[in-house]
Design an enzyme around this catalytic site. Structure first.
Site, PDB file in Angstrom:
ATOM      1  N   ASP B  92     -15.094  -0.892  29.145  1.00 39.49           N
ATOM      2  CA  ASP B  92     -14.480  -1.158  30.448  1.00 39.49           C
ATOM      3  C   ASP B  92     -15.428  -2.067  31.223  1.00 39.49           C
ATOM      4  O   ASP B  92     -16.538  -2.364  30.786  1.00 39.49           O
ATOM      5  CB  ASP B  92     -14.162   0.134  31.181  1.00 39.49           C
ATOM      6  CG  ASP B  92     -15.383   0.698  31.879  1.00 39.49           C
ATOM      7  OD1 ASP B  92     -16.485   0.178  31.667  1.00 39.49           O
ATOM      8  OD2 ASP B  92     -15.229   1.661  32.631  1.00 39.49           O
ATOM      9  N   SER B  93     -14.984  -2.509  32.373  1.00 35.52           N
ATOM     10  CA  SER B  93     -15.709  -3.555  33.097  1.00 35.52           C
ATOM     11  C   SER B  93     -16.579  -3.013  34.218  1.00 35.52           C
ATOM     12  O   SER B  93     -17.338  -3.763  34.825  1.00 35.52           O
ATOM     13  CB  SER B  93     -14.687  -4.501  33.716  1.00 35.52           C
ATOM     14  OG  SER B  93     -13.879  -3.762  34.623  1.00 35.52           O
ATOM     15  N   GLY B  94     -16.455  -1.733  34.527  1.00 37.93           N
ATOM     16  CA  GLY B  94     -17.119  -1.198  35.715  1.00 37.93           C
ATOM     17  C   GLY B  94     -16.173  -1.122  36.900  1.00 37.93           C
ATOM     18  O   GLY B  94     -16.510  -0.555  37.936  1.00 37.93           O
ATOM     19  N   GLY B  95     -14.973  -1.684  36.763  1.00 34.35           N
ATOM     20  CA  GLY B  95     -14.015  -1.672  37.863  1.00 34.35           C
ATOM     21  C   GLY B  95     -13.641  -0.264  38.306  1.00 34.35           C
ATOM     22  O   GLY B  95     -13.500  -0.004  39.502  1.00 34.35           O
ATOM     23  N   PHE B  96     -13.526   0.642  37.344  1.00 27.97           N
ATOM     24  CA  PHE B  96     -13.139   2.002  37.726  1.00 27.97           C
ATOM     25  C   PHE B  96     -14.219   2.656  38.587  1.00 27.97           C
ATOM     26  O   PHE B  96     -13.916   3.447  39.471  1.00 27.97           O
ATOM     27  CB  PHE B  96     -12.856   2.869  36.495  1.00 27.97           C
ATOM     28  CG  PHE B  96     -12.339   4.225  36.861  1.00 27.97           C
ATOM     29  CD1 PHE B  96     -11.042   4.387  37.349  1.00 27.97           C
ATOM     30  CD2 PHE B  96     -13.143   5.346  36.769  1.00 27.97           C
ATOM     31  CE1 PHE B  96     -10.564   5.635  37.716  1.00 27.97           C
ATOM     32  CE2 PHE B  96     -12.679   6.607  37.132  1.00 27.97           C
ATOM     33  CZ  PHE B  96     -11.385   6.754  37.611  1.00 27.97           C
ATOM     34  N   ASP B 146     -11.936  -5.482  37.804  1.00 29.98           N
ATOM     35  CA  ASP B 146     -10.806  -5.350  38.725  1.00 29.98           C
ATOM     36  C   ASP B 146     -11.224  -4.527  39.934  1.00 29.98           C
ATOM     37  O   ASP B 146     -12.295  -3.931  39.965  1.00 29.98           O
ATOM     38  CB  ASP B 146      -9.588  -4.730  38.026  1.00 29.98           C
ATOM     39  CG  ASP B 146      -9.882  -3.362  37.436  1.00 29.98           C
ATOM     40  OD1 ASP B 146     -11.073  -3.029  37.258  1.00 29.98           O
ATOM     41  OD2 ASP B 146      -8.929  -2.628  37.141  1.00 29.98           O
ATOM     42  N   ASP B 265      -7.099   5.787  27.047  1.00 26.94           N
ATOM     43  CA  ASP B 265      -8.408   6.441  27.042  1.00 26.94           C
ATOM     44  C   ASP B 265      -8.390   7.499  28.118  1.00 26.94           C
ATOM     45  O   ASP B 265      -7.683   7.368  29.125  1.00 26.94           O
ATOM     46  CB  ASP B 265      -9.540   5.458  27.348  1.00 26.94           C
ATOM     47  CG  ASP B 265      -9.651   5.190  28.833  1.00 26.94           C
ATOM     48  OD1 ASP B 265      -8.810   4.422  29.375  1.00 26.94           O
ATOM     49  OD2 ASP B 265     -10.524   5.777  29.490  1.00 26.94           O
ATOM     50  N   CYS B 303      -4.628  23.200  12.041  1.00 24.19           N
ATOM     51  CA  CYS B 303      -5.549  22.125  12.442  1.00 24.19           C
ATOM     52  C   CYS B 303      -6.703  22.039  11.447  1.00 24.19           C
ATOM     53  O   CYS B 303      -7.326  23.045  11.119  1.00 24.19           O
ATOM     54  CB  CYS B 303      -6.080  22.390  13.845  1.00 24.19           C
ATOM     55  SG  CYS B 303      -7.314  21.180  14.371  1.00 24.19           S
ATOM     56  N   CYS B 305      -9.618  20.708  11.871  1.00 20.90           N
ATOM     57  CA  CYS B 305     -10.920  20.403  12.485  1.00 20.90           C
ATOM     58  C   CYS B 305     -11.923  21.510  12.240  1.00 20.90           C
ATOM     59  O   CYS B 305     -11.596  22.620  11.837  1.00 20.90           O
ATOM     60  CB  CYS B 305     -10.776  20.124  13.978  1.00 20.90           C
ATOM     61  SG  CYS B 305     -10.909  21.567  15.042  1.00 20.90           S
ATOM     62  N   CYS B 308     -11.623  24.859  14.049  1.00 16.43           N
ATOM     63  CA  CYS B 308     -10.571  25.736  13.533  1.00 16.43           C
ATOM     64  C   CYS B 308     -10.958  26.414  12.219  1.00 16.43           C
ATOM     65  O   CYS B 308     -10.147  27.122  11.626  1.00 16.43           O
ATOM     66  CB  CYS B 308      -9.250  24.983  13.462  1.00 16.43           C
ATOM     67  SG  CYS B 308      -8.588  24.695  15.136  1.00 16.43           S
ATOM     68  N   HIS B 333     -12.275  19.778  18.534  1.00 16.94           N
ATOM     69  CA  HIS B 333     -10.878  20.215  18.395  1.00 16.94           C
ATOM     70  C   HIS B 333      -9.959  19.373  19.273  1.00 16.94           C
ATOM     71  O   HIS B 333      -8.896  18.916  18.827  1.00 16.94           O
ATOM     72  CB  HIS B 333     -10.708  21.690  18.755  1.00 16.94           C
ATOM     73  CG  HIS B 333      -9.261  22.075  18.784  1.00 16.94           C
ATOM     74  ND1 HIS B 333      -8.540  22.325  17.642  1.00 16.94           N
ATOM     75  CD2 HIS B 333      -8.363  22.159  19.806  1.00 16.94           C
ATOM     76  CE1 HIS B 333      -7.277  22.566  17.956  1.00 16.94           C
ATOM     77  NE2 HIS B 333      -7.143  22.470  19.265  1.00 16.94           N
TER      78      HIS B 333
END
Lengths: 370, 370
Positions: B92-96, B146, B265, B303, B305, B308, B333
């Site tokens: 990501d760009s850091g915008g969040f 953004d 994500d 499952c 995993c 489990c 899990h």
């Protein structure tokens, strides 16, 4: 007890390579047991634990009886199913916590009374109870309840604790009922050869499946600890496994192996791993050190562990950033280091060159402390 | 850009199955990207991450530029070598963080100035700088910088941020130089169809390799979020990947897939996993609940995993005892749950039955909330 056996394959002076067979498989000794105090080796899942070369793990009676309780472990299928570890498991008896949690504990001939470190509830641990808990947990090897005291200490204190441990060992033996669980005795007596001899003779007369050297690594120097091992091993049967409890550093393991010890446990690889200290043949690497920030090399080029797929710079970043993966990976590396060290020691014994191997490793470790 | 491609294999109404090819391999979409904020998915090593079915991971420009710094990552071989992840990576760009750390930040036309949350140092993030950092990190997909604002908000505020994001997207495009890194744009505009349309039209005219739907999951209701997706998808090119940022719950993913989204994500699987909440087809399981203390069943019988392989009783014990292995296993899990859910969604699309699949899963999840 047909599923238990201890077969010595080769001897190099006092050291030996052997196979210790249990109902959950065989252990090539000398072997190191990772510590899974609360039913997990901290930060290492059972599959990753197997990958480190671990053959047998240790779990703690004291901690498991307090939480979740041995009835819960038994209801969930016993310790092997609970932990998801199908190899051998050894449980300690809670005796070490008599020492390490001394301020929470009162002791008399009947047993020990604790205040739980979790909720303050009163807990009683007697020899009979220690065996009953371990039988419910379902470990392959149970330990007798012993009375551990700090060193140095007055001779009378050490002697009293040793003789109480003898009486408790007899009570444990009388209480044990599971044919698929073997019971190991624990030699006490501090650093006093006469007291050690009295303890060993008393226990050997009772005929246990294996013998631990206890009451060491409790305040004495490393040289005193090794002297304690050296005096005690010859008092023990040749054809039974010998287990040095709570030891220790890589050099301590090799010194004790050279004196005839077969089994070890210690929290050092995992506790140090969580604190960013990695063991290597060139001595300890303290990964928080700024010098590793741009280090693109792994901890050890020849190490097959998962941590060594990464650079020291990445491992340092994980600790600096407070990421769980740092403790996870360096615990794996350290357990792998111990596993590889003991595999190399077994090989050296098989080839009658343990002395040379010890000298060579010592040179590498000591270089780093300059 | 020859190593990038997006090939749609099958469509079921608005939903599609596609292959997104990058220099580090192909991703079958719809796909979920686990979040590795600081260069590690918390509590999950790279091998275990691969076992969850993860095909591509996300890392954070903001966090990595502060610590260890993009020069350090580059010196250690770039993000793939650093993390030990040889599959595709999106940064990501850091915008969040402009949104989530708003009280530490000032913004103007040039860019954003932060005070580092680690040491208070002044940090400037401009569109050019966000691209340069991501080029040094060496991710396969970089995101434009953004300006994200909280919802609900005044129309002028949303419009200003959207138009600034358009101008910044243009600057990012002009700054990008790596042929082995593709750049995705981010549509803003809150819940206003006109503003979303203006944003999408402006970005599409610039011709990006992929388009994210940003500015959602920032305070609006789930129904509003899905309405935002539904209005935005038709404004985007059919033949480019569509990425819904920061979403979300399993039901949100399926609703968005049904509307034509390809990539997701979210920290939910790992953050909830660390807090003892496990996702299942029968709804969330809160493992600290007393009802699981003696539960011998795994989280989900089918499952595959690693969690489990253990009982719910064991997993509960790990959380009660404060053991790292609890967060580790339930994170695994939950990531496996998301991975399997998206694999099942791809299969359902391929068989033209996504609608039925969504209804069926919704019934299971809703039963649990009764």
């Amino acid at each position: 007890m047909a599923s238990f056996a201890f077969e010595i394959l080769h001897e190099d002076a006092a050291a030996r390579v052997a196979t210790f067979t249990t109902p959950h498989g065989a252990v090539e000794t000398p072997a190191f047991m990772p510590v899974g105090t609360q039913g997990t080796v901290k930060g290492v899942d059972a599959g990753r634990l197997r990958e480190t070369g671990a053959q047998i793990v240790l779990a703690n009676t004291y901690h498991l009886t307090l939480r979740p309780g041995e009835q819960t472990v038994a209801a969930l299928g016993g310790l092997h199913a609970f932990m998801g570890w199908d190899g051998p498991i050894l449980t300690d008896s809670g005796g070490f916590q008599v020492f390490s949690l001394a301020e929470r504990m009162t002791i008399d001939e009947q047993g020990v009374r604790f205040r739980s470190h979790i909720d303050g509830a009163a807990v009683e641990l007697t020899p009979e109870r220690a065996v009953a808990i371990q039988e419910q947990l379902g470990s392959d090897v149970a330990m007798v309840l012993d009375h551990v005291v700090a060193l140095p200490n007055e001779r009378d204190v050490v002697a009293d604790a040793m003789r109480r441990s003898l009486r408790w060992a007899e009570r444990c033996r009388a209480a044990a009922t599971r044919p698929d669980q073997s019971l190991f005795a624990i030699v006490q007596g501090g650093l006093d050869p006469e007291l050690r001899a009295e303890s060993a003779a008393g226990l050997v007369a009772m005929d246990f499946a294996g013998y631990a050297i206890g009451g060491l690594s409790v305040g004495e120097t490393p040289a005193e600890m090794i002297a304690g091992v050296e005096m005690t091993v010859p008092m023990l049967p040749h054809d039974k496994p010998r287990y040095l409890m709570g030891v220790g550093r890589p050099v301590d393991l090799l010194e004790a192996i050279a004196r005839g010890v077969d089994l070890f446990d210690c929290v050092m690889p995992t506790r140090n791993g969580r604190n960013a200290l990695a063991f290597t043949d060139a001595g300890p690497v303290r990964l928080r050190n700024q010098q590793y920030a741009l280090d693109g090399e792994p901890l050890e080029a020849e190490c097959p562990c998962r941590a060594c797929r990464h650079s020291r710079g990445y491992l340092r970043h994980l600790f600096q950033a407070g990421e769980m993966l740092g403790p996870m990976l360096v615990s794996i590396h350290n357990l792998t280091y111990y596993g590889r060290l003991l595999a190399a020691a077994r090989q050296a014994i098989a080839e009658d060159r343990l002395g040379a191997f010890l000298s060579e490793r010592r040179r590498g470790w000591e270089m780093a402390t300059v």
